[in-house]
Design an enzyme around this catalytic site. Structure first.
Site, PDB file in Angstrom:
ATOM      1  N   ARG A 337     -52.058  32.318  27.794  1.00 25.49           N
ATOM      2  CA  ARG A 337     -51.542  33.740  27.770  1.00 25.49           C
ATOM      3  C   ARG A 337     -51.955  34.569  26.620  1.00 25.49           C
ATOM      4  O   ARG A 337     -52.252  35.618  26.836  1.00 25.49           O
ATOM      5  CB  ARG A 337     -49.976  33.698  27.889  1.00 25.49           C
ATOM      6  CG  ARG A 337     -49.504  33.228  29.521  1.00 25.49           C
ATOM      7  CD  ARG A 337     -48.078  32.901  29.390  1.00 25.49           C
ATOM      8  NE  ARG A 337     -47.610  32.538  30.749  1.00 25.49           N
ATOM      9  CZ  ARG A 337     -46.357  32.276  31.168  1.00 25.49           C
ATOM     10  NH1 ARG A 337     -45.495  32.460  30.327  1.00 25.49           N
ATOM     11  NH2 ARG A 337     -46.137  31.881  32.219  1.00 25.49           N
ATOM     12  N   LEU A 448     -37.244  27.775  32.222  1.00 29.30           N
ATOM     13  CA  LEU A 448     -36.091  27.346  33.117  1.00 29.30           C
ATOM     14  C   LEU A 448     -35.798  26.011  32.818  1.00 29.30           C
ATOM     15  O   LEU A 448     -34.496  25.885  32.847  1.00 29.30           O
ATOM     16  CB  LEU A 448     -36.868  27.601  34.617  1.00 29.30           C
ATOM     17  CG  LEU A 448     -37.255  28.802  35.003  1.00 29.30           C
ATOM     18  CD1 LEU A 448     -37.692  28.855  36.504  1.00 29.30           C
ATOM     19  CD2 LEU A 448     -36.147  30.044  34.987  1.00 29.30           C
TER      20      LEU A 448
HETATM   21  C1  LIG Z   1     -40.237  38.301  35.067  1.00 28.41           C
HETATM   22  C2  LIG Z   1     -40.026  37.146  34.551  1.00 28.41           C
HETATM   23  C3  LIG Z   1     -40.602  35.716  35.106  1.00 28.41           C
HETATM   24  C4  LIG Z   1     -40.458  34.564  34.512  1.00 28.41           C
HETATM   25  N1  LIG Z   1     -40.771  33.497  35.191  1.00 28.41           N
HETATM   26  C5  LIG Z   1     -40.554  32.112  34.548  1.00 28.41           C
HETATM   27  C6  LIG Z   1     -40.918  30.965  35.341  1.00 28.41           C
HETATM   28  O1  LIG Z   1     -41.575  31.120  36.217  1.00 28.41           O
HETATM   29  N2  LIG Z   1     -40.726  29.889  34.687  1.00 28.41           N
HETATM   30  C7  LIG Z   1     -39.901  29.803  33.775  1.00 28.41           C
HETATM   31  O2  LIG Z   1     -39.644  28.717  33.015  1.00 28.41           O
HETATM   32  N3  LIG Z   1     -39.669  30.735  33.046  1.00 28.41           N
HETATM   33  C8  LIG Z   1     -39.886  32.225  33.449  1.00 28.41           C
HETATM   34  N4  LIG Z   1     -39.462  33.177  32.674  1.00 28.41           N
HETATM   35  C9  LIG Z   1     -38.521  33.096  31.704  1.00 28.41           C
HETATM   36  C10 LIG Z   1     -37.099  32.437  31.997  1.00 28.41           C
HETATM   37  O3  LIG Z   1     -36.902  33.335  33.100  1.00 28.41           O
HETATM   38  C11 LIG Z   1     -36.089  32.983  30.936  1.00 28.41           C
HETATM   39  O4  LIG Z   1     -36.355  32.509  29.826  1.00 28.41           O
HETATM   40  C12 LIG Z   1     -34.801  32.350  31.446  1.00 28.41           C
HETATM   41  O5  LIG Z   1     -34.361  32.515  32.635  1.00 28.41           O
HETATM   42  C13 LIG Z   1     -33.485  32.892  30.567  1.00 28.41           C
HETATM   43  O6  LIG Z   1     -32.521  32.423  30.900  1.00 28.41           O
HETATM   44  P1  LIG Z   1     -31.078  32.426  30.025  1.00 28.41           P
HETATM   45  O7  LIG Z   1     -29.983  31.606  30.667  1.00 28.41           O
HETATM   46  O8  LIG Z   1     -31.487  32.040  28.532  1.00 28.41           O
HETATM   47  O9  LIG Z   1     -30.863  34.031  29.948  1.00 28.41           O
HETATM   48  P2  LIG Z   1     -30.743  35.247  31.086  1.00 28.41           P
HETATM   49  O10 LIG Z   1     -31.109  34.626  32.400  1.00 28.41           O
HETATM   50  O11 LIG Z   1     -31.350  36.086  30.707  1.00 28.41           O
HETATM   51  O12 LIG Z   1     -28.765  35.454  31.046  1.00 28.41           O
HETATM   52  C14 LIG Z   1     -28.448  36.061  30.003  1.00 28.41           C
HETATM   53  C15 LIG Z   1     -27.200  36.406  30.258  1.00 28.41           C
HETATM   54  O13 LIG Z   1     -26.548  36.943  29.265  1.00 28.41           O
HETATM   55  C16 LIG Z   1     -25.607  37.781  29.548  1.00 28.41           C
HETATM   56  N5  LIG Z   1     -25.270  38.648  28.338  1.00 28.41           N
HETATM   57  C17 LIG Z   1     -26.330  38.997  27.582  1.00 28.41           C
HETATM   58  N6  LIG Z   1     -25.678  39.761  26.602  1.00 28.41           N
HETATM   59  C18 LIG Z   1     -24.418  39.918  26.968  1.00 28.41           C
HETATM   60  C19 LIG Z   1     -23.377  40.436  26.091  1.00 28.41           C
HETATM   61  N7  LIG Z   1     -23.534  40.885  24.995  1.00 28.41           N
HETATM   62  N8  LIG Z   1     -21.971  40.152  26.554  1.00 28.41           N
HETATM   63  C20 LIG Z   1     -21.824  39.545  27.773  1.00 28.41           C
HETATM   64  N9  LIG Z   1     -22.881  38.991  28.291  1.00 28.41           N
HETATM   65  C21 LIG Z   1     -24.053  39.006  27.947  1.00 28.41           C
HETATM   66  C22 LIG Z   1     -26.066  38.566  30.652  1.00 28.41           C
HETATM   67  O14 LIG Z   1     -25.205  39.251  31.781  1.00 28.41           O
HETATM   68  C23 LIG Z   1     -26.737  37.332  31.610  1.00 28.41           C
HETATM   69  O15 LIG Z   1     -25.530  36.650  32.248  1.00 28.41           O
HETATM   70  C24 LIG Z   1     -39.574  34.546  33.279  1.00 28.41           C
HETATM   71  C25 LIG Z   1     -39.069  35.507  32.810  1.00 28.41           C
HETATM   72  C26 LIG Z   1     -39.134  36.680  33.466  1.00 28.41           C
HETATM   73  C27 LIG Z   1     -38.626  38.005  32.680  1.00 28.41           C
END
Ligand SMILES: Cc1cc2nc3c(=O)[nH]c(=O)nc-3n(C[C@H](O)[C@H](O)[C@H](O)COP(=O)(O)OP(=O)(O)OC[C@H]3O[C@@H](n4cnc5c(N)ncnc54)[C@H](O)[C@@H]3O)c2cc1C
Ligand code: SF4
Ligand code: FES
Lengths: 645, 252
Positions: A337, A448
């Site tokens: 990438r 993920l």
């Molecule tokens: C378009 C896209 C495609 C992707 N495709 C892939 C893929 O194919 N394979 C892969 O492995 N990864 C992929 N990624 C990366 C991956 O999706 C993310 O890194 C991962 O899902 C993040 O998960 P998380 O649980 O850490 O955070 P998130 O799913 O972002 O969740 C954050 C949570 O925190 C909460 N939150 C945030 N701040 C606050 C606050 N101050 N107070 C209360 N709640 C708050 C939000 O409400 C949410 O519930 C992709 C990312 C994007 C953007």
């Protein structure tokens, strides 16, 4: 500060098993005496909250969206890696570990990455048991694909909606625990501060986004699962609400921030169409398996295309520059990438970009369609082509697609030890919010995996060790001075934002920040540019605090107010990212310093001086932060230069 | 292009709302519908008027957050797309566009175009899961699921929980949403053993939330951005509920 990574002793493959055995356990009958706060309900948060509740802990789960199911994990398309070796193609836990460490350009911890690869196989089992409809072969076994240039097929997927299906699986487990009364949900609730007392995390201060009410929540441990901070660039593939506020405020309370400058820029996104652009849409990386990337050879042709005088299809073969195939004959369009992104930028910097803005290159399927037929291409990418047409109004079967790199993922985040604990005892960070296992560059389909590994299989063990150590009595009530003081501060900030009554809407200031970050701290960075960026950000901070315009009240639904608080934090984070990028006098993974490149323009690491995690310590308002180093030891892999020629 | 907007403005759930006229002169056809609202809000803010509140997050059609009722249609004139995926090229210069929130008793308005859809979460909590704890799963390939079955489950699982089906239905029924989840889990072997109880509980919760009855007009499926099929409703009625449409298992 002395950073203790708590990496267990012993051979790499036995570290996690030994560590699990050495962790203290909370007696089953005592678990219900503990409260755990989980901020965020994405893959990391939902899986953690559900698993901890199943164990018997009392959990409070927070998110800013109207439902936990809408966390930004929902948007992940491509897939999730796991070392199942179902395809018998030579995959193994060690190979997944090795690929991830190498892909991260040797800036991650060996022990963490190996654990991630180990538990990857359990994740798939768990998700299938929940009813996640992964793609299947006709015989009924799970299907896999190769993703992001991996040499084995280890990626599991659910059409182009893998993140959605994994999140809905975790959300269903969470919902079951809500029904059981073990999880209390707080949707449309934003964490605005962390409460620290006696050196431990004690709880959080939140704002109810519907009523505006500021509230305190006390617990024995706090888990931040709040996602990445790509929106510091304003335009990114993140959702509009994704933000750094929870992590940043914890940072200001003493949690060190690791490698903030490590950002991933994804090469295949739909280009910006105008100044009103609010976000960028990712087109799956898989498109590069069949699409050929090119730009016009001459500036003149590029300008005629930009003005709409000619179409790309009018350009003869010898007037086109398939620049990835030309520069990287071995990998061609499938280079990683960061390499693909940088090369697209260079072409556009030379004035050879296309689209009205000149900020795009082509991804052309004409040859693939000629070779395999339209039907085959449609079967593979039909939904992506449709999505592209919906957004741009152009038909990619007839005209080549236009793409441009966009900010996609942040490898940096809160520094955590092997137990996922930050430098504040009792405060943990999971998922994209921590500085993570991806080093300087994340491989496709591994975020993920990491989010679910942290939530389902790591935190249920490690948090117990802490809780058993402190005991159930070690919790303070919400009317204690530490909470009251933190509440006061939150009130004061909210009121201050509303009282500035300046001229510029929040988005306008956010766009300016994004512009500075993209220009100077984006795909390629120089000392000179970074220094300039620092000045610009400092000036922007002043401008923000004197000229932001936020209307309305605090005691009501007020989206501009929410956004203003987030942008205020992004501005401070932006400055730290610049400091970090300036400090890291090497190029590695997504961090490219123009001063440090090989004669043929590739990233040049400096393992002797920079094989460390940069963990930044907050020193007070407008003070330079203090750099702490966690030296990375490599005992199982040999550090090599990446080459894709 | 020039666009005339009539936008529902309502301060909160306790005050009455009304349609307010706005005019935008410089709308680009490449803008998304929500970006047009960003432009409107920017100009309102600069003038010192309260910007329009609306739900949105991913802006790529997957989170299910955006929810505008545009010219009498949930998510607007395009089929198979959410509000955030709608672009201004679907409209003409000089058009008048009426924008309202989802209207349903079970989705009270919070402010302007934003409604409260937490009823959907409570429906899932009433049974939209497979009862399995973390760590107790067997090897994923021990459960063989033919591709056709997996595909069908995936079709149902694609629901984004936006609520357009409810907004489009004259009875404000949530049947399409409920049946999609019931169907997904019932056709997969992992979820099959609980299928009957799950369906009963979810339907009962739907009733308790104040959603209307399903009279099978099909409006929901037409407006559904993920084109969830009516077959799921038929299957749920036939296979899992029989004649019994409510249950003593209701919670809260
Ligand atoms: C378009 C896209 C495609 C992707 N495709 C892939 C893929 O194919 N394979 C892969 O492995 N990864 C992929 N990624 C990366 C991956 O999706 C993310 O890194 C991962 O899902 C993040 O998960 P998380 O649980 O850490 O955070 P998130 O799913 O972002 O969740 C954050 C949570 O925190 C909460 N939150 C945030 N701040 C606050 C606050 N101050 N107070 C209360 N709640 C708050 C939000 O409400 C949410 O519930 C992709 C990312 C994007 C953007
Ligand atoms: S069934 Fe369709 S319209 Fe209804 S909530 Fe699901 S995606 Fe939205
Ligand atoms: S904003 Fe996420 S579906 Fe429209």
């Amino acid at each position: 500060m002395k950073l203790e990574s708590k990496i267990p002793a012993g051979p790499l493959a036995e570290k996690w098993a030994r560590h699990k055995f050495s962790l203290k356990l909370v007696n089953p009958a005592n678990k219900r005496k503990y409260e755990i706060i989980v901020v965020g309900t994405g893959l990391a948060g939902a899986s953690a909250a559900a698993s901890l509740a199943e164990l018997g802990y009392n959990v409070k789960a927070f998110c800013f969206q109207d439902s936990p199911r809408r966390a930004h994990s929902i948007a992940a398309q491509g897939g999730i890696n796991a070392a199942k070796n179902y395809q018998n193609d030579g995959d193994s836990v060690f190979r997944l570990f090795y690929d991830t460490i190498k892909g991260g350009d040797y800036r991650a911890r060996e022990a963490n990455v190996h654990r991630l690869a180990e538990v990857s196989v359990n994740i798939i089992d768990q998700c299938v048991a929940q009813g996640v409809p992964f793609a299947r072969e006709y015989g009924g076994t799970l299907a896999n694909r190769s993703f992001g240039g991996a040499q084995v097929s280890r990626t599991f997927y659910a059409r182009g909606q893998t993140g959605q299906q994994l999140l809905l699986g975790a959300y269903s487990a969470l919902s079951r625990q809500v029904a059981n009364g073990k999880v209390k949900l707080y949707p449309r609730t934003e964490m605005l501060d962390l409460v620290v007392e006696g050196g431990k995390a004690r709880g959080i201060i939140t704002r109810n986004l519907i009523t505006g009410k500021i509230e305190s929540h006390s617990a024995h441990a706090v888990l931040l699962c709040t996602g990445g901070y790509g929106n510091v660039f304003y335009l990114s593939t993140n959702a509009m609400g994704s933000n750094v506020t929870a992590a940043w405020r914890a940072h200001k309370k003493g949690a060190l921030f690791g490698n903030p400058c490590f950002t991933q820029i994804h090469p295949t996104c739909i280009p910006v169409s105008g100044h009103y652009q609010s976000k960028l849409t990712l087109m799956s990386e898989s498109l590069r398996n069949d699409g050929r990337v090119w730009a016009p050879k001459s500036k003149e042709d590029a300008v005629r295309i930009q003005k709409g005088e000619i179409k790309p299809t009018d350009l003869a073969e010898d007037a086109r520059d398939y620049f990835l195939e030309r520069r990287y004959p071995a990998f061609g369009n499938l280079v990683p990438r960061d390499v693909a992104s940088r090369n697209a930028k260079y072409v556009c910097d030379e004035g050879r970009g296309v689209s009205k803005t000149g900020l795009a290159v082509y991804l052309d399927f004409a040859d693939a369609i000629k070779r395999d037929g339209r039907k085959t291409i449609e079967a593979k990418y039909g939904n992506l082509f449709e999505m592209y047409e919906k957004i741009t109004g152009e038909n990619p079967y007839e005209l080549p697609m236009m793409i441009y790199p966009a900010v996609h993922y942040t490898m940096g985040g809160l520094w955590v030890d092997y137990n996922l604990m930050t430098t504040i005892p009792g405060l943990y960070a999971l998922g994209e919010a921590n500085f993570s296992d991806h080093g300087a560059n994340r491989l496709g389909a591994s975020a993920l995996m990491q989010g679910l590994a942290d939530g389902y299989f790591v935190i249920p063990y490690t948090v117990g060790d802490y809780l058993a150590t402190i005991g159930p009595a070690d919790k303070i009530p919400v009317d204690s001075p530490a909470f009251k003081e933190a509440e006061q501060k939150v009130h004061a900030q909210v009121n201050q934002l509303l009282s500035i009554k300046g001229e510029r809407p929040v988005d306008d200031l956010h766009k300016e920040l994004g512009h500075i970050m993209w220009e100077y701290c984006g795909m390629s960075r120089t000392a000179e540019g970074l220094k300039l960026a620092k000045q610009k950000i400092q000036a922007l901070k002043k401008e923000f605090w004197t000229n932001v315009k936020v209307l309305g009240d605090s005691e009501e639904m007020n989206q501009a107010l929410e956004q203003a608080a987030r942008v205020a934090d992004f501005i401070e984070l932006g400055e730290l990212m610049v400091d970090d990028a300036l400090n890291r006098e090497e190029s590695c993974g997504g961090h490219f310093r123009e001063e440090h490149q090989t004669p043929d323009g590739e990233a040049l690491r400096d393992d002797e001086n920079f094989a460390y995690v940069a963990a930044w310590e907050y020193q007070g308002e407008n003070q330079p932060e203090l750099l702490n180093k966690e030296i990375l030891e490599f005992e199982n892999v040999k550090l090599t230069q990446r080459s894709y020629k | 292009m020039k666009i005339n907007l009539k936008v529902w403005r309502q301060k909160n759930n306790n005050t009455a709302g009304k349609l307010v006229d706005y005019q935008l002169d410089n709308v680009s056809e490449d803008m998304s519908f929500l970006e047009m609202f960003d432009v409107l809000n920017d100009s309102l803010t600069r003038k010192g008027e309260d910007p329009v509140t609306f739900d949105h997050d991913c802006r790529e059609g997957i989170c299910g957050m955006c929810s505008m009722y545009i010219n009498g249609r949930a998510h607007g004139p395009q089929t198979g797309a959410t509000t955030c995926q709608l672009h201004m090229r679907s409209f003409n210069d000089g058009d008048t566009i009426v924008v309202e929130p989802w209207r349903a008793r079970a989705f009270p308005v919070i402010k302007d175009l934003m409604v409260d859809r937490s009823a959907f979460d409570r429906i899932i909590q009433s049974g939209g899961y497979v009862s399995v704890n973390t760590g107790s799963a067997r090897d994923a390939n021990e459960i063989l699921i033919p591709r056709t079955v997996a595909d069908e489950a995936m079709d149902a699982a694609a629901c984004i929980g936006c609520g357009a089906c409810v907004a489009a239905c004259k009875n404000a029924s949530a049947m399409l949403f409920v049946s999609a989840k019931v169907s997904q889990l019932a056709i997969l072997p992992q979820g099959h053993s609980e299928h009957k109880e799950r369906a009963e509980r979810m339907v009962a919760q739907m009733d308790a939330e104040g959603f209307g009855a399903c009279s099978f007009t099909g409006a929901c499926s037409v407006e559904c951005p993920k084109s969830i099929s009516l077959d799921h409703i038929a299957r749920m009625n036939r296979e899992y509920l029989g004649a019994k449409l409510s249950s003593e298992n209701v919670q809260g």
